[in-house]
Structure formats: structure tokens, C-alpha cells
Design a protein around this motif. Sequence first.
Motif, PDB file in Angstrom:
ATOM      1  N   LEU A  86     -15.603  -8.333  -4.363  1.00 49.71           N
ATOM      2  CA  LEU A  86     -14.660  -7.267  -4.662  1.00 49.71           C
ATOM      3  C   LEU A  86     -13.290  -7.850  -4.990  1.00 49.71           C
ATOM      4  N   ALA A  87     -12.746  -7.439  -6.114  1.00 52.32           N
ATOM      5  CA  ALA A  87     -11.434  -7.918  -6.549  1.00 52.32           C
ATOM      6  C   ALA A  87     -10.499  -6.737  -6.782  1.00 52.32           C
ATOM      7  N   SER A  88      -9.278  -6.861  -6.313  1.00 48.86           N
ATOM      8  CA  SER A  88      -8.257  -5.872  -6.620  1.00 48.86           C
ATOM      9  C   SER A  88      -6.941  -6.602  -6.884  1.00 48.86           C
ATOM     10  N   LYS A  89      -5.844  -5.857  -6.905  1.00 45.27           N
ATOM     11  CA  LYS A  89      -4.591  -6.429  -7.379  1.00 45.27           C
ATOM     12  C   LYS A  89      -3.398  -5.863  -6.620  1.00 45.27           C
ATOM     13  N   VAL A  90      -2.242  -6.495  -6.854  1.00 47.27           N
ATOM     14  CA  VAL A  90      -0.972  -6.023  -6.338  1.00 47.27           C
ATOM     15  C   VAL A  90       0.074  -6.305  -7.411  1.00 47.27           C
ATOM     16  N   TRP A  91       0.966  -5.360  -7.629  1.00 45.79           N
ATOM     17  CA  TRP A  91       1.897  -5.480  -8.751  1.00 45.79           C
ATOM     18  C   TRP A  91       2.881  -6.627  -8.542  1.00 45.79           C
ATOM     19  N   TYR A  92       3.129  -7.399  -9.585  1.00 49.39           N
ATOM     20  CA  TYR A  92       3.872  -8.652  -9.478  1.00 49.39           C
ATOM     21  C   TYR A  92       5.345  -8.477  -9.122  1.00 49.39           C
ATOM     22  N   GLU A  93       5.913  -7.327  -9.371  1.00 38.46           N
ATOM     23  CA  GLU A  93       7.349  -7.124  -9.141  1.00 38.46           C
ATOM     24  C   GLU A  93       7.690  -6.808  -7.680  1.00 38.46           C
ATOM     25  N   LEU A  94       6.676  -6.560  -6.844  1.00 36.39           N
ATOM     26  CA  LEU A  94       6.938  -6.190  -5.459  1.00 36.39           C
ATOM     27  C   LEU A  94       7.520  -7.356  -4.668  1.00 36.39           C
ATOM     28  N   ASP A  95       8.220  -7.004  -3.588  1.00 34.93           N
ATOM     29  CA  ASP A  95       8.706  -8.036  -2.679  1.00 34.93           C
ATOM     30  C   ASP A  95       7.666  -8.298  -1.592  1.00 34.93           C
ATOM     31  N   HIS A  96       8.025  -9.140  -0.626  1.00 34.65           N
ATOM     32  CA  HIS A  96       7.082  -9.546   0.423  1.00 34.65           C
ATOM     33  C   HIS A  96       6.467  -8.357   1.141  1.00 34.65           C
ATOM     34  N   GLN A  97       7.303  -7.456   1.639  1.00 34.94           N
ATOM     35  CA  GLN A  97       6.790  -6.305   2.384  1.00 34.94           C
ATOM     36  C   GLN A  97       6.048  -5.344   1.475  1.00 34.94           C
ATOM     37  N   GLY A  98       6.524  -5.213   0.237  1.00 35.08           N
ATOM     38  CA  GLY A  98       5.842  -4.333  -0.707  1.00 35.08           C
ATOM     39  C   GLY A  98       4.424  -4.782  -0.993  1.00 35.08           C
ATOM     40  N   VAL A  99       4.223  -6.098  -1.088  1.00 37.20           N
ATOM     41  CA  VAL A  99       2.885  -6.638  -1.307  1.00 37.20           C
ATOM     42  C   VAL A  99       1.990  -6.337  -0.112  1.00 37.20           C
ATOM     43  N   ILE A 100       2.500  -6.579   1.081  1.00 35.06           N
ATOM     44  CA  ILE A 100       1.703  -6.321   2.291  1.00 35.06           C
ATOM     45  C   ILE A 100       1.328  -4.853   2.388  1.00 35.06           C
ATOM     46  N   ASP A 101       2.281  -3.961   2.147  1.00 35.05           N
ATOM     47  CA  ASP A 101       2.002  -2.521   2.202  1.00 35.05           C
ATOM     48  C   ASP A 101       0.967  -2.123   1.162  1.00 35.05           C
ATOM     49  N   SER A 102       1.105  -2.665  -0.053  1.00 42.33           N
ATOM     50  CA  SER A 102       0.177  -2.325  -1.130  1.00 42.33           C
ATOM     51  C   SER A 102      -1.243  -2.768  -0.799  1.00 42.33           C
ATOM     52  N   VAL A 103      -1.392  -3.967  -0.266  1.00 44.92           N
ATOM     53  CA  VAL A 103      -2.726  -4.459   0.071  1.00 44.92           C
ATOM     54  C   VAL A 103      -3.346  -3.627   1.186  1.00 44.92           C
ATOM     55  N   HIS A 104      -2.560  -3.268   2.182  1.00 44.87           N
ATOM     56  CA  HIS A 104      -3.094  -2.425   3.253  1.00 44.87           C
ATOM     57  C   HIS A 104      -3.563  -1.071   2.717  1.00 44.87           C
ATOM     58  N   GLN A 105      -2.822  -0.517   1.771  1.00 44.09           N
ATOM     59  CA  GLN A 105      -3.239   0.747   1.163  1.00 44.09           C
ATOM     60  C   GLN A 105      -4.530   0.567   0.363  1.00 44.09           C
ATOM     61  N   SER A 106      -4.641  -0.566  -0.333  1.00 44.68           N
ATOM     62  CA  SER A 106      -5.869  -0.838  -1.088  1.00 44.68           C
ATOM     63  C   SER A 106      -7.062  -0.973  -0.151  1.00 44.68           C
ATOM     64  N   LEU A 107      -6.879  -1.665   0.960  1.00 42.19           N
ATOM     65  CA  LEU A 107      -7.962  -1.816   1.933  1.00 42.19           C
ATOM     66  C   LEU A 107      -8.436  -0.450   2.425  1.00 42.19           C
ATOM     67  N   LYS A 108      -7.496   0.434   2.658  1.00 49.75           N
ATOM     68  CA  LYS A 108      -7.856   1.775   3.134  1.00 49.75           C
ATOM     69  C   LYS A 108      -8.632   2.540   2.070  1.00 49.75           C
ATOM     70  N   ARG A 109      -8.146   2.506   0.826  1.00 54.14           N
ATOM     71  CA  ARG A 109      -8.838   3.226  -0.243  1.00 54.14           C
ATOM     72  C   ARG A 109     -10.211   2.628  -0.517  1.00 54.14           C
ATOM     73  N   LEU A 110     -10.316   1.318  -0.454  1.00 55.22           N
ATOM     74  CA  LEU A 110     -11.585   0.635  -0.723  1.00 55.22           C
ATOM     75  C   LEU A 110     -12.552   0.675   0.458  1.00 55.22           C
ATOM     76  N   GLN A 111     -12.083   1.176   1.582  1.00 56.89           N
ATOM     77  CA  GLN A 111     -12.904   1.334   2.792  1.00 56.89           C
ATOM     78  C   GLN A 111     -13.545   0.010   3.209  1.00 56.89           C
ATOM     79  N   THR A 112     -12.712  -1.023   3.259  1.00 53.47           N
ATOM     80  CA  THR A 112     -13.161  -2.343   3.670  1.00 53.47           C
ATOM     81  C   THR A 112     -12.055  -3.016   4.455  1.00 53.47           C
ATOM     82  N   ASP A 113     -12.384  -4.059   5.188  1.00 48.58           N
ATOM     83  CA  ASP A 113     -11.359  -4.773   5.940  1.00 48.58           C
ATOM     84  C   ASP A 113     -10.971  -6.094   5.292  1.00 48.58           C
ATOM     85  N   TYR A 114     -11.559  -6.395   4.124  1.00 49.80           N
ATOM     86  CA  TYR A 114     -11.146  -7.593   3.389  1.00 49.80           C
ATOM     87  C   TYR A 114     -11.454  -7.418   1.904  1.00 49.80           C
ATOM     88  N   ILE A 115     -10.696  -8.116   1.079  1.00 46.88           N
ATOM     89  CA  ILE A 115     -10.892  -8.128  -0.369  1.00 46.88           C
ATOM     90  C   ILE A 115     -11.122  -9.572  -0.780  1.00 46.88           C
TER      91      ILE A 115
END
Length: 293
Positions: A86-115
Motif C-alpha cells: 500500500l502506497a500513499s502520499k503527503v503534500w510536499y509543502e507541509l511542515d513537520h507537524q503537518g506531515v505527521i497529522d496528514s499521515v495519521h489521517q491517511s492511516l485512519k482513512r485507509l483503516q490500517t496501522d502502517y503504510i
Amino acid sequence: MLKRTLGRTGLEVSPIAIGGAAFAYEHRTQGWNPFVEEGRHMVYATLNACLDRGINYIDTAPAYGNGYSETLVGEVMKTRRQDCVLASKVWYELDHQGVIDSVHQSLKRLQTDYIDVLQIHGRMYTSAEVEHILTGGPLDALLALREQGKVGHIGITAEEPWTVLPFLAHVSIDVYQIAYNFIYQAAARHFLIDAARANVGVVSMRTMTSGVLQREASYLAPQWSAQELNEVALKFALSDSRLHAGIVGMRWPQEVEQNAALAERWRPPIDFATMPRLTIEVYKSDDTQCSQP
């Protein structure tokens, strides 16, 4: 279906990947609407058909429909997570916390604990943007998430392959998704050469030319069918040993069957990694072949 090793990640992936962008956009002329119940269930059927046929690389992103594509993929991941890379992404313009928040949201939507592969999502990069990714937070955030086991491998995407050349020096970035197809072969002159030396994973976007080849050929050579052009585009992706998987936007199970059958039965007559790319190289290659007994 024969698998390919995704560079130094060690992941075994199918040479065809399914792209999640099509699950987030309506295409009325093709009768495609993933936002209605029938369309959603067709997405589930298509994803399951891919996994059943051995197409095990699924690529999506939160930018596809503001998370909608990830949400649909997540419905299938509830029961088939172990069957895919499974592969997903995070937008390149985000800062450190923005990346972490985005990945956590992706994990929730993808219903998995790792990507398996989490990619920095961009189109082309200036020197300032390269610096931001490397030192402004995104890469450090992904490294922290990898340390926590939420991300398997770090990747990056680019429409213009030459703009990711600077990242090859950073061993923490293992997978590169680039635009490379039958009508856009610039990466063969530079990026793919260096990527093979670095043993990174390489995945193509726009594998089927995003319909550009088919549309233009309909005016220039209307005798060529769309199916023939699709086959040529897919065979091109299957013919370069430096490309580990080509992303294809498949909407319906019958598309999955056609593409999987081609990948299973067809073997490239030559490795396109060895093809000459400059005029003088073409002449030399022709002359060498003609001089052989």
C-alpha cells in the motif's frame, strides 16, 4: 503474475499497479461516477479484482478527492491489507507537524496501522523546495514515522523526473514515482540511469499517457484503436527493467482482467533500458546489427 523487487526496499510488487486517482474524479463521458453507491461498489470490485489477479501495488493519496480515494481503498483494506503493498502520499509543502497529522489521517482513512510506501507528493521541485523537504520538516517527520513503524519506506513523486535527481543522494528515500511513458521518455536520458545505480524503487505515473496518446492518435491516425494504443503504452512500461511498477488507473474489473492477462502472457522482446536514445547512438546500433552475420 511475475513480481519485481522494488529496488532496495525488498518489497515484491506486480509490474502493474492500480492508481487511486480515478476513484476520486467523475468522468461522465465514460459513465464513471465513484461518488454514488453503484460507483463506490464498483471501486471495491475493481480493487478486489486486482488483488485476486496478483496486482498487489495500490497507490493513492489524500489529495485525490480530499481523502475520498483513501477512504474507498480503506474499505477493502479492512479485509485484504495483507494482500497488498500500500502506497500513499503527503503534500510536499507541509511542515513537520503537518506531515505527521496528514499521515495519521491517511492511516485512519485507509483503516490500517502502517503504510508500506509513504511518498512526498509533488509535481516538480525548485532548489528551495528540495531544501524545504530535506531540512524544513517533511523528511524528518517521515523518518520519525518510519521509526514508529507507521511508515515502511519513504518515497517521492515528480512529474518532471530531473527535479528529483538531488534526492538520490539521500539513502532514506527509497522509492521514486515519476512520469515515464511511451510519449514522455526523458527519464531514460538521466534519472533512470542514476536510479538504477542507486538501486532505488521506481514506479511510473502517467503510464498510459493519461489518455494523451489516445486522444492525439484519434486525430492523426484514427485507424489505430484505443485498445491497441493502450496495449502499446502498457507494453512500454513492462519493457524497461529499471521500472518496477507502472501505475494504471483502472475503473472496472474488465480493465483489470485485460491488463493482467497482457502482463502474464507477454514477454518483452528487448530490455528498453538498453535502447539508444540519441541519433548517433541509433545509427551505431543499426550499423552494428547490420554488420552481424
